[in-house]
Design a protein around this motif. Structure first.
Motif, PDB file in Angstrom:
ATOM      1  N   HIS A 138      44.956  36.564  61.990  1.00 34.84           N
ATOM      2  CA  HIS A 138      43.874  36.518  60.711  1.00 34.84           C
ATOM      3  C   HIS A 138      44.167  37.802  60.095  1.00 34.84           C
ATOM      4  O   HIS A 138      43.466  37.588  58.861  1.00 34.84           O
ATOM      5  N   LEU A 139      45.040  38.594  60.199  1.00 29.70           N
ATOM      6  CA  LEU A 139      44.878  39.775  59.441  1.00 29.70           C
ATOM      7  C   LEU A 139      45.903  39.274  58.018  1.00 29.70           C
ATOM      8  O   LEU A 139      46.097  39.977  56.980  1.00 29.70           O
ATOM      9  N   ILE A 140      46.667  38.172  58.195  1.00 30.15           N
ATOM     10  CA  ILE A 140      47.400  37.622  56.884  1.00 30.15           C
ATOM     11  C   ILE A 140      46.540  37.168  56.179  1.00 30.15           C
ATOM     12  O   ILE A 140      46.641  36.961  54.770  1.00 30.15           O
ATOM     13  N   GLU A 141      45.147  36.851  56.261  1.00 33.79           N
ATOM     14  CA  GLU A 141      44.336  35.847  55.316  1.00 33.79           C
ATOM     15  C   GLU A 141      44.199  36.696  54.205  1.00 33.79           C
ATOM     16  O   GLU A 141      43.859  36.120  53.233  1.00 33.79           O
ATOM     17  N   GLU A 142      44.238  38.033  54.106  1.00 32.63           N
ATOM     18  CA  GLU A 142      44.006  38.786  52.865  1.00 32.63           C
ATOM     19  C   GLU A 142      44.830  38.561  51.729  1.00 32.63           C
ATOM     20  O   GLU A 142      44.694  38.926  50.679  1.00 32.63           O
ATOM     21  N   ILE A 143      46.046  38.057  52.029  1.00 30.99           N
ATOM     22  CA  ILE A 143      47.205  37.946  51.332  1.00 30.99           C
ATOM     23  C   ILE A 143      47.285  36.429  50.871  1.00 30.99           C
ATOM     24  O   ILE A 143      48.197  35.960  49.881  1.00 30.99           O
ATOM     25  N   CYS A 144      46.575  35.456  51.628  1.00 29.09           N
ATOM     26  CA  CYS A 144      46.880  33.907  51.303  1.00 29.09           C
ATOM     27  C   CYS A 144      46.660  33.608  49.969  1.00 29.09           C
ATOM     28  O   CYS A 144      47.502  32.538  49.290  1.00 29.09           O
ATOM     29  N   THR A 145      45.461  33.868  49.279  1.00 24.08           N
ATOM     30  CA  THR A 145      45.293  33.451  48.082  1.00 24.08           C
ATOM     31  C   THR A 145      46.138  33.671  47.139  1.00 24.08           C
ATOM     32  O   THR A 145      46.672  33.011  46.248  1.00 24.08           O
ATOM     33  N   GLU A 146      46.391  35.029  47.116  1.00 27.07           N
ATOM     34  CA  GLU A 146      47.597  35.728  46.252  1.00 27.07           C
ATOM     35  C   GLU A 146      48.859  34.974  46.426  1.00 27.07           C
ATOM     36  O   GLU A 146      49.718  34.571  45.420  1.00 27.07           O
ATOM     37  N   TYR A 147      49.360  34.562  47.807  1.00 29.18           N
ATOM     38  CA  TYR A 147      50.583  34.019  47.896  1.00 29.18           C
ATOM     39  C   TYR A 147      50.444  32.446  47.471  1.00 29.18           C
ATOM     40  O   TYR A 147      51.519  32.378  46.669  1.00 29.18           O
ATOM     41  N   THR A 148      49.288  31.832  47.725  1.00 35.25           N
ATOM     42  CA  THR A 148      49.184  30.532  46.872  1.00 35.25           C
ATOM     43  C   THR A 148      49.632  30.565  45.600  1.00 35.25           C
ATOM     44  O   THR A 148      50.418  29.515  45.127  1.00 35.25           O
ATOM     45  N   ASN A 149      48.837  31.394  44.836  1.00 34.11           N
ATOM     46  CA  ASN A 149      48.902  31.378  43.384  1.00 34.11           C
ATOM     47  C   ASN A 149      50.245  31.793  43.053  1.00 34.11           C
ATOM     48  O   ASN A 149      51.033  31.336  41.906  1.00 34.11           O
TER      49      ASN A 149
END
Length: 660
Positions: free
Chosen positions: A478-489
């Motif tokens: 769950h700690l990965i979630e903070e970068i997921c949006t930026e990674y997707t973009n």
């Protein structure tokens, strides 16, 4: 010539015509023969009087030989001095008339003569026919081995071939051109290897006894041949189709190979000998490892010994330098680099796996399907043609760039737990997630360090196998979630392509087709790796051969457990392993490809030697007698001499073996 293959000679030109109506079907037409040869040499721009010799059809008939001799003398003898007649010969004097095979036999003799520069003596020549005017025609039969002079800038010969019904054929053959050395592309390796690459000699037989005879034959040949071990190794893979019983003998030195071939011939086991029974055209599943398999020097020597590997590594290196000003090769070959650092793990793994993939593709090894674990999923998608190399590079680059922020925030451990047991522990302790389901009883757990320490202590105390993974990023938690949006973009430019290659996703193994866009790769970083379910799907589809592509076969244990639970047998082959130098591991990979019968272009796989005639001994005959006979034939053959009154014994109407 580019592959340094031996060229025995050249076919400069050829022509065919027909005798037309003659006084008999077997009677040649001398005028048609002369016309054919005149037109052919004019067409080729050659003077027939410059020919070194003529290989005549020469059947030995009274009429045919005289007509052919007159035609050859008229065309080739004219224009030559009386003391320099044109040499003629015919292989039929050596081996008789081979009917449909006579023409190719004559071509082989002519090529060998041109190659050696000698026309061999005509056998059993005692007296020339008096009805053929050899002197007047300016022709001569080679009574002894004749050195062939080069009469023009090219040594060439003519070959006659006649058909029973009046067909005439003539070929112009020339000696091979001087060998041309082709320089291979220069390689600038970042790391030299002190280990010499082993050669691999491959051999086979229809049964174990024939395999051992083959080993004995090749050992004797290797001891006596002037060819290099690399030439013998290439010939063993390229010049003979494999039979069912197979062996691959590896050795660095000539003596290593000789000793191991001798062991194999005597039925003994020894290091460097792999045996097995294989099929043909086997296509393995390509399995791409995730993180954690890397180690210093894991590809040492491949940049200088494997051209396709080196080309791919330079391509990846240039791409990363041009777009992001980073050097994966520098990280790969930096002995001081932190092995737990996210860039060391992922960029070094990426460049090695992509280069190994390109090497296998260059070898013609074709996958039946592809699967990737965690970060290896993007290389699986690349292998399937779903994404490009540029897109795969962007996926791993931005993954590393963003995950650096999380370095030191957590970790991972592997434990011998079922999914249900792991879920119970993560709920009880908190701050943890299942990161990977590798097999029914091998789970990776990720999360906060304090929570991991708590779980480690509990499992160790309970006697459950548990091991810390040397990473400082809580991957797939769950700690990965903070970068997921930026990674997707960051991956918005990734546009997946349709592909006919089955790519089994370890994020969504239940889906028939996964859409490899930016959202998918964010899920790949965050969600658990469902490797066990994905491998189950491949086994359900009937796949049993697997090739792990990466620095170490880290998934071998998990794959073996999955197959064992299903009571099935699988074959797993590795590209590289921690236990061996990269050069030795790739030599063993070559051996396994052969033993298992995987589809490959062996001219590319065994690229170090030359493809030369005589690199291998002739096949050994088993020395067995094969004789079948009907009862009728046996009785008639073995019957006593005919009775003076009754005559020969005859079989009855029904073939019962009873004679009357």
């Amino acid at each position: 010539m580019a592959d340094a293959d031996p060229i025995m000679g050249l076919i400069l030109d050829s022509r065919i015509n027909q005798d037309g109506r003659t006084n008999g079907m077997s009677r040649p037409n001398g005028d048609a023969q002369k016309q054919l040869m005149h037109e052919l040499y004019s067409q080729a721009g050659l003077n027939p009087s410059d020919a070194s010799f003529v290989e005549a059809h020469g059947t030995g008939t009274v009429v045919g030989d005289a007509i052919e001799a007159e035609a050859i003398g008229t065309v080739f003898g004219a224009g030559r001095r009386a003391d320099d007649p044109v040499l003629i010969g015919t292989l039929k004097g050596n081996i008789g008339h081979l009917e449909a095979g006579a023409g190719i036999a004559a071509v082989i003799k002519a090529l060998l003569s041109l190659d050696q520069g000698i026309l061999p003596a005509h056998p059993s020549l005692e007296q020339l026919r008096t009805d053929i005017d050899f002197r007047g025609l300016n022709i001569a039969v080679s009574a002894y081995d004749e050195a062939l002079a080069k009469r023009s800038n090219l040594r060439f010969a003519g070959v006659n071939g006649f058909g029973y019904g009046g067909t005439n054929v003539h070929l112009i053959l020339a000696e091979a051109p001087e060998s041309t050395k082709v320089e291979k592309p220069a390689v600038n390796p970042s790391l030299k290897s002190s280990v010499t690459a082993p050669q691999v000699i491959m051999l086979s037989g229809r049964d174990q006894a024939e395999l051992q005879r083959e080993a004995k034959s090749i050992a004797a040949h290797l001891e006596a041949t002037k060819h290099s071990t690399a030439d013998v190794a290439r010939g063993s893979a390229c010049l003979r189709p494999p039979n069912r019983f197979r062996a691959a003998v590896q050795g660095v030195s000539h003596q290593d190979l000789l000793d191991r071939l001798t062991c194999l011939a005597e039925g003994e086991e020894a290091p460097g000998i792999i045996t097995g029974q294989g099929g043909n055209k086997v296509k393995p599943v390509f399995v791409f490892n995730g993180m954690g398999a890397q180690y210093p020097g894991m590809a040492a020597g491949l940049l200088e010994t494997e051209p396709a590997f080196a080309t791919a590594a330079r391509e990846v290196e240039q791409l990363f330098q041009d777009r992001w000003q980073v050097s994966p090769l520098s990280i790969l070959f930096d002995d001081t680099a932190d092995p737990t650092a996210v860039d060391t793990q992922q960029w070094s793994n990426f460049i090695v796996q992509v280069s190994l993939l390109r090497m296998l593709q260059d070898w013609g090894v074709q996958p039946a399907a592809v699967i990737g674990h965690s970060a290896g999923d993007s290389i699986a998608a690349l292998a399937a043609g779903v994404i490009t190399l540029e897109e795969a590079s962007a996926i791993v680059y931005h993954r590393v760039r963003l995950m650096r922020r999380l370095a030191g925030h957590g970790g991972m451990l592997a434990a011998a737990l079922t999914v249900e047991e792991a879920q119970s522990h993560t709920r009880r302790i908190g701050g943890l997630d299942i990161a990977a389901i590798n097999s029914p009883r091998l789970i990776t757990i990720s999360g906060h360090l304090d929570s991991l320490n708590h779980l480690f202590h509990d499992l160790e105390t309970s006697g459950v196998f548990v091991r810390r993974i040397q990473v400082d990023v809580p991957y797939h938690s769950h700690l990965i979630e903070e970068i997921c949006t930026e990674y997707t973009n960051a991956l918005s430019s990734v546009v997946p392509k349709p592909s006919g290659m089955p790519w089994i996703s370890t994020v969504y193994p239940d889906q028939a087709h996964s859409v490899a866009d930016g959202t998918y790769w964010a899920d790949n970083a965050r969600l658990p790796v469902r490797f066990s379910a994905a491998l189950d799907k491949l086994l359900d589809l009937g796949h049993r051969h697997f090739l792990q592509i990466g620095p170490h076969p880290a998934l071998a244990g998990a794959m073996a457990e999955i197959a064992s639970v299903r009571n099935e047998h699988i074959l797993c082959t590795a590209t590289l392993t921690r236990k061996q130098s990269a050069l030795c591991a790739v030599a063993e990979l070559r051996a396994q490809l052969y033993i298992q019968g995987m589809t490959a272009d062996w001219e590319r796989v065994q690229h170090k030697g030359r493809r030369v005639h005589g690199a291998l001994p002739l096949r050994n005959w088993a020395g067995e007698t094969y004789f079948t006979e009907s009862a009728k034939s046996a009785i008639e053959r073995l019957a006593p001499k005919a009775h003076e009154l009754l005559g020969d014994r005859k079989m009855g109407r029904v073939d019962t073996g009873v004679a009357y």
